[in-house]
Each structure stands twice: as C-alpha cells, then as structure tokens.
Design a protein around this motif. Structure first.
Motif, PDB file in Angstrom:
ATOM      1  N   MET A 153      38.270  25.880 -31.006  1.00 37.99           N
ATOM      2  CA  MET A 153      38.150  25.548 -29.588  1.00 37.99           C
ATOM      3  C   MET A 153      37.442  24.206 -29.427  1.00 37.99           C
ATOM      4  O   MET A 153      37.898  23.337 -28.683  1.00 37.99           O
ATOM      5  N   VAL A 154      36.348  24.002 -30.129  1.00 35.66           N
ATOM      6  CA  VAL A 154      35.594  22.753 -30.034  1.00 35.66           C
ATOM      7  C   VAL A 154      36.433  21.585 -30.558  1.00 35.66           C
ATOM      8  O   VAL A 154      36.524  20.532 -29.913  1.00 35.66           O
ATOM      9  N   ILE A 155      37.073  21.769 -31.706  1.00 40.41           N
ATOM     10  CA  ILE A 155      37.882  20.696 -32.297  1.00 40.41           C
ATOM     11  C   ILE A 155      39.032  20.312 -31.367  1.00 40.41           C
ATOM     12  O   ILE A 155      39.251  19.123 -31.089  1.00 40.41           O
ATOM     13  N   PHE A 156      39.769  21.295 -30.882  1.00 44.82           N
ATOM     14  CA  PHE A 156      40.908  20.978 -30.011  1.00 44.82           C
ATOM     15  C   PHE A 156      40.454  20.391 -28.676  1.00 44.82           C
ATOM     16  O   PHE A 156      41.161  19.576 -28.098  1.00 44.82           O
ATOM     17  N   TYR A 157      39.288  20.788 -28.191  1.00 45.43           N
ATOM     18  CA  TYR A 157      38.785  20.185 -26.960  1.00 45.43           C
ATOM     19  C   TYR A 157      38.499  18.701 -27.176  1.00 45.43           C
ATOM     20  O   TYR A 157      38.894  17.859 -26.367  1.00 45.43           O
ATOM     21  N   ILE A 158      37.842  18.375 -28.285  1.00 45.17           N
ATOM     22  CA  ILE A 158      37.547  16.970 -28.590  1.00 45.17           C
ATOM     23  C   ILE A 158      38.839  16.199 -28.800  1.00 45.17           C
ATOM     24  O   ILE A 158      39.012  15.083 -28.286  1.00 45.17           O
TER      25      ILE A 158
ATOM     26  N   MET B 164      32.042  12.174 -22.081  1.00 47.99           N
ATOM     27  CA  MET B 164      32.933  13.098 -22.767  1.00 47.99           C
ATOM     28  C   MET B 164      32.158  13.920 -23.806  1.00 47.99           C
ATOM     29  O   MET B 164      32.311  15.138 -23.893  1.00 47.99           O
ATOM     30  N   TYR B 165      31.297  13.259 -24.576  1.00 47.39           N
ATOM     31  CA  TYR B 165      30.515  13.970 -25.582  1.00 47.39           C
ATOM     32  C   TYR B 165      29.496  14.908 -24.915  1.00 47.39           C
ATOM     33  O   TYR B 165      29.240  16.000 -25.422  1.00 47.39           O
ATOM     34  N   PHE B 166      28.940  14.496 -23.791  1.00 49.70           N
ATOM     35  CA  PHE B 166      28.003  15.355 -23.064  1.00 49.70           C
ATOM     36  C   PHE B 166      28.710  16.606 -22.564  1.00 49.70           C
ATOM     37  O   PHE B 166      28.180  17.710 -22.682  1.00 49.70           O
ATOM     38  N   MET B 167      29.912  16.437 -21.997  1.00 45.95           N
ATOM     39  CA  MET B 167      30.687  17.595 -21.526  1.00 45.95           C
ATOM     40  C   MET B 167      31.032  18.527 -22.683  1.00 45.95           C
ATOM     41  O   MET B 167      30.967  19.748 -22.549  1.00 45.95           O
ATOM     42  N   THR B 168      31.409  17.954 -23.818  1.00 42.62           N
ATOM     43  CA  THR B 168      31.728  18.760 -24.992  1.00 42.62           C
ATOM     44  C   THR B 168      30.506  19.563 -25.438  1.00 42.62           C
ATOM     45  O   THR B 168      30.615  20.753 -25.727  1.00 42.62           O
ATOM     46  N   ALA B 169      29.357  18.916 -25.460  1.00 41.78           N
ATOM     47  CA  ALA B 169      28.127  19.617 -25.854  1.00 41.78           C
ATOM     48  C   ALA B 169      27.803  20.733 -24.864  1.00 41.78           C
ATOM     49  O   ALA B 169      27.419  21.834 -25.271  1.00 41.78           O
ATOM     50  N   MET B 170      27.986  20.460 -23.569  1.00 47.20           N
ATOM     51  CA  MET B 170      27.728  21.494 -22.564  1.00 47.20           C
ATOM     52  C   MET B 170      28.641  22.698 -22.756  1.00 47.20           C
ATOM     53  O   MET B 170      28.202  23.849 -22.687  1.00 47.20           O
ATOM     54  N   ILE B 171      29.917  22.429 -23.000  1.00 47.75           N
ATOM     55  CA  ILE B 171      30.874  23.518 -23.196  1.00 47.75           C
ATOM     56  C   ILE B 171      30.528  24.300 -24.454  1.00 47.75           C
ATOM     57  O   ILE B 171      30.575  25.528 -24.457  1.00 47.75           O
ATOM     58  N   CYS B 172      30.161  23.602 -25.517  1.00 46.99           N
ATOM     59  CA  CYS B 172      29.790  24.285 -26.765  1.00 46.99           C
ATOM     60  C   CYS B 172      28.584  25.195 -26.560  1.00 46.99           C
ATOM     61  O   CYS B 172      28.561  26.318 -27.061  1.00 46.99           O
ATOM     62  N   ILE B 173      27.606  24.715 -25.821  1.00 45.45           N
ATOM     63  CA  ILE B 173      26.399  25.510 -25.589  1.00 45.45           C
ATOM     64  C   ILE B 173      26.709  26.708 -24.686  1.00 45.45           C
ATOM     65  O   ILE B 173      26.278  27.834 -24.957  1.00 45.45           O
ATOM     66  N   MET B 174      27.484  26.454 -23.597  1.00 41.88           N
ATOM     67  CA  MET B 174      27.796  27.553 -22.677  1.00 41.88           C
ATOM     68  C   MET B 174      28.686  28.599 -23.333  1.00 41.88           C
ATOM     69  O   MET B 174      28.449  29.792 -23.185  1.00 41.88           O
TER      70      MET B 174
END
Length: 179
Positions: free
Chosen positions: A91-96, A136-146
C-alpha cells in the motif's frame, strides 16, 4: 519570475514579484490555494469511510483471502504475519509510485524527446517543485501513520486505489503519446 528577483530583497522588488505572480495566476486561471481545498474535502471523506468501515458487518466478521479485514497492520507487525505486513508495505509503495509516476513519466518523455530543461525549471532550484515534493512526502507519512492502526479493509482500499491510479497514469501516458 522567482529567478528574476532571486537576489533582490528590497520591498519594491518583492512587491513587483508578487504582482507578476498574481498576473500569471490571473492569466492562466491558477488558484494557489486550490490544492488545500482538496485536502480539506478529503479529510471528512476519509473519516466517513473509516467509521463506515468500522461498522460494516463485512469488516467486523469478514475476511479476504484468509486475512481478517478487522485486523490492523499493527497487529500483523506484532504477530509477524507476512500477509498483513506485505499488504501494508505494498500500500505504501504503490501510494508513493502513484504520486511520483507522472513526474517520472514526464522526465522519461522529455529525455526521449530530447527536451532541454531550463535551469530555473530544474527540481533542485525550483522551490515550487521542492514544496510539492515535501507535501507529497508529508501526506505519505500521515497516511502510513494513520493506516497502521486502521482495519485491513482500509489498507486494501488504499492499495487497490493506488494500483488503479498507477494503471490510469500509464494508460493516459500511452494514449497521450500516440496523439
């Protein structure tokens, strides 16, 4: 415009730069804070999906390919369950990838077409590109944490939507290049 006024720190130059930027925004109908609106719209939708998912009978008692949809990636990391971990990591890889793919395709196409990139438009010197990458990286980090503590159903949803965005970008790139 930013390069034109790069070394000028006086108030008059700052005002002229702001005026030129405003003229460009008006000429091309650009709304600088338009992307913030999308973020504020997405947040209630994500929260609504979360609560709908948490109350869904399919999630509470269902499974997909033997994986409980009510479990969380955090549970998978604690139990070292490879299925939970792999879904979360994918999920994280495909989101990035879904976020970076249009940039990569543009660079690849420019290289293929021998397009010369002006010095001021290069990513290292372009503050707008740097700002977009940071958000973009901040949003990715937020999604990963949530999403590490949200049910696997949400991770599946995010994984599938990211895969669809990647496919959509590839198809659109191919179609646009034919024209």
């Amino acid at each position: 415009i930013q390069n034109k006024y790069k070394d000028k720190t006086d108030e008059r130059s700052k005002m002229q730069m702001a005026q030129e930027m405003q003229n460009i925004y008006q000429k091309y109908d650009i709304h600088p804070f338009g992307s913030m609106l999308i973020t504020f719209i997405q947040l209630p939708i994500m929260m609504g999906m979360y609560y709908a998912t948490m109350r869904s009978v399919s999630v509470v008692s269902g499974s997909f390919m033997g994986i409980s949809l009510a479990g969380t990636p955090l549970d998978g990391f604690k139990a070292l369950d490879i299925a939970y971990i792999s879904i979360y990591v994918l999920m994280v890889i495909f989101y990035i990838v879904s976020m970076k793919l249009p940039q990569w395709l543009k660079k690849w196409q420019d290289k293929k077409d021998n397009v010369k990139v002006k010095k001021y438009a290069q990513e290292q010197t372009n503050p707008m590109a740097n700002s977009m990458n940071m958000s973009m990286y901040f949003m990715t980090a937020m999604i990963c944490i949530m999403y590490i503590s949200w049910p696997m159903a949400m991770s599946f949803y995010w994984l599938v939507s990211s895969v669809i965005r990647v496919c959509q970008s590839l198809i659109l790139h191919k179609v646009m290049n034919k024209k």
